[in-house]
Design a protein around this motif. Structure first.
Motif, mmCIF file in Angstrom:
data_model
loop_
_atom_site.group_PDB
_atom_site.id
_atom_site.type_symbol
_atom_site.label_atom_id
_atom_site.label_comp_id
_atom_site.label_asym_id
_atom_site.label_seq_id
_atom_site.Cartn_x
_atom_site.Cartn_y
_atom_site.Cartn_z
ATOM 1 N N GLY A 25 1.004 -1.140 0.002
ATOM 2 C CA GLY A 25 0.069 -0.026 0.080
ATOM 3 C C GLY A 25 0.910 1.210 0.205
ATOM 4 N N ILE A 26 0.723 2.129 -0.997
ATOM 5 C CA ILE A 26 1.526 3.237 -1.121
ATOM 6 C C ILE A 26 0.635 4.406 -1.122
ATOM 7 N N GLY A 27 0.071 4.805 -0.147
ATOM 8 C CA GLY A 27 -0.968 6.071 0.090
ATOM 9 C C GLY A 27 -0.164 6.946 0.960
ATOM 10 N N LEU A 28 -0.774 7.894 1.649
ATOM 11 C CA LEU A 28 -0.189 8.956 2.595
ATOM 12 C C LEU A 28 0.979 8.455 3.302
ATOM 13 N N ILE A 29 0.455 7.187 4.238
ATOM 14 C CA ILE A 29 1.703 6.856 5.175
ATOM 15 C C ILE A 29 2.408 5.900 4.573
ATOM 16 N N SER A 49 3.585 -2.205 -3.372
ATOM 17 C CA SER A 49 2.744 -3.200 -4.061
ATOM 18 C C SER A 49 1.175 -2.351 -3.968
ATOM 19 N N SER A 50 0.587 -2.153 -4.957
ATOM 20 C CA SER A 50 -0.660 -1.800 -4.933
ATOM 21 C C SER A 50 -1.497 -2.318 -6.412
ATOM 22 N N ALA A 51 -2.652 -2.315 -6.023
ATOM 23 C CA ALA A 51 -3.683 -2.985 -7.001
ATOM 24 C C ALA A 51 -3.942 -2.291 -8.040
ATOM 25 N N THR A 52 -3.709 -0.814 -7.858
ATOM 26 C CA THR A 52 -4.277 0.041 -8.863
ATOM 27 C C THR A 52 -3.008 0.791 -9.787
ATOM 28 N N ALA A 53 -3.367 0.624 -11.117
ATOM 29 C CA ALA A 53 -2.000 0.882 -12.238
ATOM 30 C C ALA A 53 -1.741 2.401 -11.875
ATOM 31 N N ALA A 54 -2.613 3.106 -11.569
ATOM 32 C CA ALA A 54 -2.156 4.667 -11.397
ATOM 33 C C ALA A 54 -1.592 4.829 -10.288
ATOM 34 N N THR A 55 -1.787 4.022 -9.157
ATOM 35 C CA THR A 55 -0.832 4.371 -7.941
ATOM 36 C C THR A 55 0.526 3.606 -8.331
ATOM 37 N N ARG A 56 0.563 2.571 -9.158
ATOM 38 C CA ARG A 56 1.987 2.091 -9.269
ATOM 39 C C ARG A 56 2.830 3.041 -10.194
ATOM 40 N N CYS A 85 0.592 -1.030 4.804
ATOM 41 C CA CYS A 85 0.194 0.228 4.808
ATOM 42 C C CYS A 85 -1.108 0.557 4.173
ATOM 43 N N ALA A 86 -2.063 -0.432 4.101
ATOM 44 C CA ALA A 86 -3.445 -0.351 3.474
ATOM 45 C C ALA A 86 -4.324 -0.233 4.675
ATOM 46 N N PRO A 87 -5.548 -0.234 4.252
ATOM 47 C CA PRO A 87 -6.586 -0.005 5.289
ATOM 48 C C PRO A 87 -6.865 -1.207 6.093
ATOM 49 N N GLY A 112 -1.668 0.476 10.832
ATOM 50 C CA GLY A 112 -2.728 0.517 11.131
ATOM 51 C C GLY A 112 -3.207 1.218 12.443
ATOM 52 N N SER A 113 -4.358 2.009 12.049
ATOM 53 C CA SER A 113 -4.731 2.559 13.547
ATOM 54 C C SER A 113 -5.639 1.853 14.457
ATOM 55 N N VAL A 114 -5.886 0.609 14.246
ATOM 56 C CA VAL A 114 -6.377 -0.161 15.491
ATOM 57 C C VAL A 114 -5.101 -1.293 15.587
ATOM 58 N N ALA A 320 -1.662 15.529 13.839
ATOM 59 C CA ALA A 320 -2.086 14.244 14.243
ATOM 60 C C ALA A 320 -3.117 13.661 13.290
ATOM 61 N N ASP A 321 -3.727 12.531 13.653
ATOM 62 C CA ASP A 321 -4.543 11.933 12.756
ATOM 63 C C ASP A 321 -5.846 12.898 12.498
ATOM 64 N N VAL A 322 -6.021 13.883 13.409
ATOM 65 C CA VAL A 322 -7.095 14.871 13.268
ATOM 66 C C VAL A 322 -6.265 16.144 13.414
HETATM 67 P P1 NAP Z 1 -4.379 5.732 1.805
HETATM 68 O O1 NAP Z 1 -3.612 7.249 1.454
HETATM 69 O O2 NAP Z 1 -5.724 5.988 1.277
HETATM 70 O O3 NAP Z 1 -3.667 4.514 0.864
HETATM 71 C C1 NAP Z 1 -4.056 3.467 1.226
HETATM 72 C C2 NAP Z 1 -3.004 2.373 0.195
HETATM 73 O O4 NAP Z 1 -3.566 1.236 0.588
HETATM 74 C C3 NAP Z 1 -3.064 2.705 -1.023
HETATM 75 O O5 NAP Z 1 -2.077 2.522 -1.557
HETATM 76 C C4 NAP Z 1 -4.362 1.544 -1.641
HETATM 77 O O6 NAP Z 1 -3.998 1.290 -2.878
HETATM 78 C C5 NAP Z 1 -3.879 0.503 -0.834
HETATM 79 N N1 NAP Z 1 -5.208 -0.317 -0.531
HETATM 80 C C6 NAP Z 1 -6.462 0.071 -0.488
HETATM 81 N N2 NAP Z 1 -7.128 -0.928 -0.291
HETATM 82 C C7 NAP Z 1 -6.411 -2.187 -0.403
HETATM 83 C C8 NAP Z 1 -6.771 -3.603 -0.340
HETATM 84 N N3 NAP Z 1 -7.801 -3.851 -0.455
HETATM 85 N N4 NAP Z 1 -5.553 -4.421 -0.619
HETATM 86 C C9 NAP Z 1 -4.262 -3.884 -0.767
HETATM 87 N N5 NAP Z 1 -4.195 -2.510 -0.677
HETATM 88 C C10 NAP Z 1 -5.171 -1.704 -0.630
HETATM 89 O O7 NAP Z 1 -4.322 5.727 3.175
HETATM 90 P P2 NAP Z 1 -3.462 5.937 4.478
HETATM 91 O O8 NAP Z 1 -3.872 7.264 4.857
HETATM 92 O O9 NAP Z 1 -1.880 5.766 4.022
HETATM 93 O O10 NAP Z 1 -3.701 4.841 5.345
HETATM 94 C C11 NAP Z 1 -3.102 3.591 5.260
HETATM 95 C C12 NAP Z 1 -3.186 3.019 6.800
HETATM 96 O O11 NAP Z 1 -2.436 3.689 7.415
HETATM 97 C C13 NAP Z 1 -4.284 2.665 7.212
HETATM 98 O O12 NAP Z 1 -4.391 1.448 7.952
HETATM 99 C C14 NAP Z 1 -4.619 3.486 8.373
HETATM 100 O O13 NAP Z 1 -5.518 3.303 9.403
HETATM 101 C C15 NAP Z 1 -3.107 4.010 8.697
HETATM 102 N N6 NAP Z 1 -2.993 5.391 9.285
HETATM 103 C C16 NAP Z 1 -3.436 6.468 8.743
HETATM 104 C C17 NAP Z 1 -3.159 7.788 9.302
HETATM 105 C C18 NAP Z 1 -3.977 8.932 8.553
HETATM 106 O O14 NAP Z 1 -4.191 10.036 9.106
HETATM 107 N N7 NAP Z 1 -4.296 8.887 7.290
HETATM 108 C C19 NAP Z 1 -2.590 8.003 10.313
HETATM 109 C C20 NAP Z 1 -1.999 6.827 11.062
HETATM 110 C C21 NAP Z 1 -2.241 5.499 10.317
HETATM 111 P P3 NAP Z 1 -4.692 2.003 -4.233
HETATM 112 O O15 NAP Z 1 -3.882 3.263 -4.333
HETATM 113 O O16 NAP Z 1 -4.198 1.025 -5.192
HETATM 114 O O17 NAP Z 1 -5.963 2.029 -3.944
#
Ligand code: NAP
Length: 333
Positions: A25-29, A49-56, A85-87, A112-114, A320-322
């Motif tokens: 998972g390559i999102g914010l975190i 790794s990411s399932a979405t081509a645009a993210t890759r 780093c995914a949900p 993960g947040s839990v 922080a998270d918020v």
């Molecule tokens: P994000 O920016 O939405 O990125 C999520 C990533 O996970 C994306 O690369 C996404 O891929 C991938 N993903 C989504 N569904 C998936 C699945 N079913 N299988 C595999 N990969 C999947 O989210 P984020 O904010 O980085 O959060 C990621 C984790 O960090 C979460 O567990 C969250 O609880 C935790 N966290 C978040 C924060 C916060 O403030 N955001 C703070 C601390 C911890 P695609 O791009 O391909 O959709």
């Protein structure tokens, strides 16, 4: 399968802690970890790794990873640190897929947040020769996706690790050092304690924000644009929190049910007390409650977890998270 180029080196001088880090998972975190790892020179190579081509595609373009895969199992092969780093709702399926491909001696962690649900979903799939040390950086923004990350996200923020009793202490110590080199302070606690603390400092505040924004949205139909026009009266801060990723937050509430319901019950009781004080003109109770709340905010500032700037932190790159009300209460002090 994979796109693979050599966009960036993860090693900029200092001796790296890991040969190959895999970000699932390559999102914010995930992207912020990549930035911070490269800033500190902590890995020879970062893959993802990411399932979405645009993210890759974006991850390669931004130099977040040197190789990217469309499935987690291929990404973890040969990695000595794997970071989920995914949900959190996706973790069980990911863990099942990667289990057989994990290298002996590797550390598997997550962000993960839990935490108790993550242990429940992931631990059964981790081979005995692999170390599983769950984690949670208490740092974030309301942004999502690979473009939203930045190296400073974890600076001076807490990261909580929740190893189980039988986790190898050396693996926990190594991960602790890793997060410290990303800029964080690290605290170790049980998964259950983490979930209780975060329920009140992050999860319930988000729920309140989602709810109050929706309540106002319904009112907006009656009052035209007044909700937006006068939003600086306090509402605006809730809208930023409520802009957080819906998938992530759905998974948080589905996976920290008991602790959230416990804290929500206490919150509701306290709210009713305020409601009664307003109804019966009990100014003493209102003043006492507001004074207590104000002193907690001062404690957060004194602990260095926010500034006393009158804009409530607005204009800063990250929180922080918020906003200020989020996970700050578990910070130092
Ligand atoms: P994000 O920016 O939405 O990125 C999520 C990533 O996970 C994306 O690369 C996404 O891929 C991938 N993903 C989504 N569904 C998936 C699945 N079913 N299988 C595999 N990969 C999947 O989210 P984020 O904010 O980085 O959060 C990621 C984790 O960090 C979460 O567990 C969250 O609880 C935790 N966290 C978040 C924060 C916060 O403030 N955001 C703070 C601390 C911890 P695609 O791009 O391909 O959709």
């Amino acid at each position: 399968m994979s796109a693979s180029t050599h966009a960036a080196s993860a090693h900029e001088g200092a001796r790296p802690m890991f040969a190959r880090i895999a970000l699932i998972g390559i999102g914010l975190i995930g992207s912020s970890i990549s930035h911070a790892v490269r800033r500190a020179g902590l890995a020879d190579e970062i893959v993802g790794s990411s399932a979405t081509a645009a993210t890759r595609q974006k991850s390669i373009e931004l130099g977040l990873v040197t190789a990217v895969f469309d499935n987690a199992a291929d990404a973890v092969a040969g990695a000595d640190l794997v970071i989920l780093c995914a949900p959190v709702g996706a973790y069980a399926a990911i863990a099942r897929d990667i289990g057989p491909r994990l290298a002996p001696g590797a550390i598997v962690t997550d962000v993960g947040s839990v935490k108790a649900a993550v242990v429940r979903d992931v631990a059964p799939h981790i081979p005995a020769a692999v170390h599983f040390v769950p984690g949670h950086p208490i740092a974030g923004t309301e942004q999502s996706g690979p473009e939203s990350g930045f190296a400073e996200l974890f600076d001076n923020r807490w990261c909580i690790l929740t190893p189980s009793a039988d986790t190898d202490p050396a693996a926990t110590a190594r991960l602790k050092l890793f997060w410290e080199r990303l800029g964080s302070d690290v605290e170790v606690m049980t998964a259950e304690h983490h979930d209780l603390v975060l329920a009140i400092t992050s999860h319930v505040p988000h729920l309140i924000a989602f709810n109050i924004v929706n309540t106002a949205a319904h009112l907006a139909r009656v009052t035209d644009s007044e909700v937006i026009k006068f939003s600086a009266g306090g509402f605006r801060d809730f809208t930023r929190i409520a802009a957080s990723d819906p998938t992530m937050w759905r998974d948080v509430f589905l996976n920290n049910k008991e602790a959230v319901l416990e804290m929500l019950g206490r919150f509701t009781e306290d709210l009713v007390e305020l409601q009664r004080a307003i109804r019966f003109g009990d100014g003493d109770t209102l003043h006492r409650q507001f004074s207590d709340a104000r002193s907690l905010r001062r404690g957060i500032i004194k602990a260095g977890q926010d500034t006393a700037a009158p804009d409530f932190g607005r204009g800063r790159a990250a929180g922080a998270d918020v906003a200020g009300v989020s996970e700050e209460a578990v910070k130092r002090g």
